[in-house]
Design a protein around this motif. Sequence first.
Motif, short mmCIF file in Angstrom:
data_model
loop_
_atom_site.label_atom_id
_atom_site.label_comp_id
_atom_site.label_asym_id
_atom_site.label_seq_id
_atom_site.Cartn_x
_atom_site.Cartn_y
_atom_site.Cartn_z
N ASN A 12 -8.90 -14.91 -7.62
CA ASN A 12 -7.91 -13.92 -7.32
C ASN A 12 -8.46 -13.08 -7.00
OD1 ASN A 12 -5.35 -16.08 -7.34
ND2 ASN A 12 -5.66 -15.57 -9.46
N VAL A 13 -8.25 -12.38 -5.77
CA VAL A 13 -9.06 -10.59 -5.11
C VAL A 13 -7.71 -10.74 -4.39
CG1 VAL A 13 -9.98 -9.73 -3.46
CG2 VAL A 13 -11.54 -12.20 -4.34
N CYS A 14 -7.25 -9.04 -4.74
CA CYS A 14 -6.36 -8.55 -4.66
C CYS A 14 -6.48 -7.47 -4.00
CB CYS A 14 -5.08 -8.97 -5.27
SG CYS A 14 -4.48 -9.83 -6.36
N ALA A 15 -5.94 -6.89 -2.74
CA ALA A 15 -5.84 -5.86 -2.35
C ALA A 15 -4.68 -4.41 -2.12
CB ALA A 15 -6.22 -5.72 -0.83
N VAL A 16 -4.68 -3.30 -2.76
CA VAL A 16 -3.49 -2.18 -2.95
C VAL A 16 -4.15 -1.27 -2.24
CG1 VAL A 16 -2.63 -1.56 -4.62
CG2 VAL A 16 -3.98 -3.67 -5.12
N TYR A 17 -3.02 -0.64 -1.81
CA TYR A 17 -3.24 0.47 -1.14
C TYR A 17 -1.80 1.39 -1.38
CZ TYR A 17 -3.80 4.07 2.52
OH TYR A 17 -4.52 5.78 2.67
N ASN A 18 -2.13 2.86 -1.85
CA ASN A 18 -1.22 3.67 -2.00
C ASN A 18 -1.71 4.47 -0.47
OD1 ASN A 18 1.32 4.11 -3.57
ND2 ASN A 18 -0.56 5.94 -4.10
N THR A 19 0.07 5.26 -0.08
CA THR A 19 -0.44 6.12 0.79
C THR A 19 -0.86 6.98 0.69
OG1 THR A 19 1.57 5.11 2.44
CG2 THR A 19 0.80 7.24 3.01
N PRO A 20 -1.32 8.21 0.71
CA PRO A 20 -1.11 9.35 -0.17
C PRO A 20 -0.01 10.09 0.23
CG PRO A 20 -2.57 9.50 1.84
CD PRO A 20 -2.05 7.85 1.70
N SER A 24 2.80 12.03 6.26
CA SER A 24 2.18 10.56 7.88
C SER A 24 2.07 11.08 8.88
CB SER A 24 3.48 9.84 7.60
OG SER A 24 4.85 9.95 8.60
N ALA A 25 1.69 10.27 9.66
CA ALA A 25 1.04 10.56 10.88
C ALA A 25 2.30 10.56 11.84
CB ALA A 25 0.53 8.66 11.55
N LYS A 26 3.44 10.19 11.33
CA LYS A 26 4.95 10.53 12.04
C LYS A 26 5.78 12.03 11.56
CE LYS A 26 5.75 5.14 12.80
NZ LYS A 26 6.52 4.07 12.65
N LYS A 27 4.88 12.21 11.23
CA LYS A 27 5.39 13.43 10.42
C LYS A 27 6.65 13.23 8.92
CE LYS A 27 2.77 15.96 13.13
NZ LYS A 27 2.18 16.21 13.06
N GLU A 28 5.88 12.67 8.40
CA GLU A 28 7.50 11.95 7.24
C GLU A 28 6.74 11.74 6.08
OE1 GLU A 28 7.60 8.06 7.92
OE2 GLU A 28 9.63 7.77 9.50
N THR A 29 7.31 12.78 5.42
CA THR A 29 6.37 13.11 3.84
C THR A 29 6.50 11.87 3.08
OG1 THR A 29 7.98 15.35 3.79
CG2 THR A 29 7.43 14.57 1.86
N THR A 30 5.11 11.60 2.78
CA THR A 30 5.36 10.78 1.81
C THR A 30 5.15 10.86 -0.01
OG1 THR A 30 3.28 11.27 2.25
CG2 THR A 30 4.28 9.52 3.24
N ASP A 35 3.68 1.09 -8.40
CA ASP A 35 3.80 0.64 -9.98
C ASP A 35 2.94 -0.39 -9.66
OD1 ASP A 35 4.26 -0.12 -12.04
OD2 ASP A 35 6.96 -0.54 -11.80
N LEU A 36 2.93 -1.16 -9.99
CA LEU A 36 1.59 -2.17 -10.53
C LEU A 36 3.02 -3.53 -11.44
CD1 LEU A 36 -2.71 -0.91 -10.49
CD2 LEU A 36 -0.94 -2.11 -9.24
N SER A 37 3.17 -2.94 -12.44
CA SER A 37 3.87 -4.28 -13.31
C SER A 37 4.68 -4.71 -12.71
CB SER A 37 4.88 -3.50 -13.95
OG SER A 37 5.89 -2.50 -13.21
N GLY A 38 5.81 -5.74 -13.67
CA GLY A 38 6.57 -6.53 -12.81
C GLY A 38 5.40 -7.73 -12.28
N CYS A 48 -8.90 -4.55 -5.61
CA CYS A 48 -9.40 -3.93 -4.96
C CYS A 48 -8.61 -2.43 -5.11
CB CYS A 48 -10.11 -4.35 -3.76
SG CYS A 48 -11.66 -5.74 -4.00
N MET A 49 -8.59 -1.81 -4.99
CA MET A 49 -7.80 -0.22 -5.10
C MET A 49 -7.89 0.50 -3.98
SD MET A 49 -5.13 0.95 -8.07
CE MET A 49 -4.92 -0.89 -8.40
N ASP A 50 -7.24 1.41 -3.56
CA ASP A 50 -6.77 2.07 -3.02
C ASP A 50 -5.68 3.59 -3.08
OD1 ASP A 50 -7.43 4.88 -1.68
OD2 ASP A 50 -8.26 4.25 0.07
N ALA A 51 -5.63 3.36 -4.69
CA ALA A 51 -5.05 4.39 -5.32
C ALA A 51 -3.92 5.44 -4.96
CB ALA A 51 -4.79 4.15 -6.88
N ASN A 52 -5.21 6.83 -3.99
CA ASN A 52 -4.94 8.20 -3.56
C ASN A 52 -4.38 9.12 -4.97
OD1 ASN A 52 -5.93 8.58 -0.74
ND2 ASN A 52 -4.47 6.22 -0.24
N ILE A 53 -4.80 8.39 -5.39
CA ILE A 53 -4.34 9.34 -6.84
C ILE A 53 -6.13 9.43 -7.88
CG2 ILE A 53 -2.02 8.86 -7.28
CD1 ILE A 53 -2.64 6.80 -9.72
#
Length: 94
Positions: A12-20, A24-30, A35-38, A48-53
């Motif tokens: 399996n190939v999984c892609a994970v992205y976490n917003t920094p 945000s582009a809409k000026k919302e606080t992110t 959480d990868l558990s579950g 393949c992950m861009d966790a932005n941490i």
Amino acid sequence: MRIFPEKAPALNVCAVYNTPSGKSAKKETTKTDFDLSGGWIPQRAVVCMDANIHHRSWDQHASEGTIKSHNRCCQRLLRWVAETKAKVLNDGSI
């Protein structure tokens, strides 16, 4: 995505992205909080992950301030890596 190699179990190939954190582009606080558990990531997976941490385990140039601000998420990710016996391929040398 699933790959079915000959004479081997499916992979399996999984892609994970976490917003920094920040705005945000809409000026919302992110917030960097994921959480990868579950059990939603299947066994025999390449994640393949861009966790932005940032943590020295995978980012040798991370500042102390950045590491402190991302600590909870980093610890959660490191715990998931240990529990699942995953291997982090990015060792921070890049």
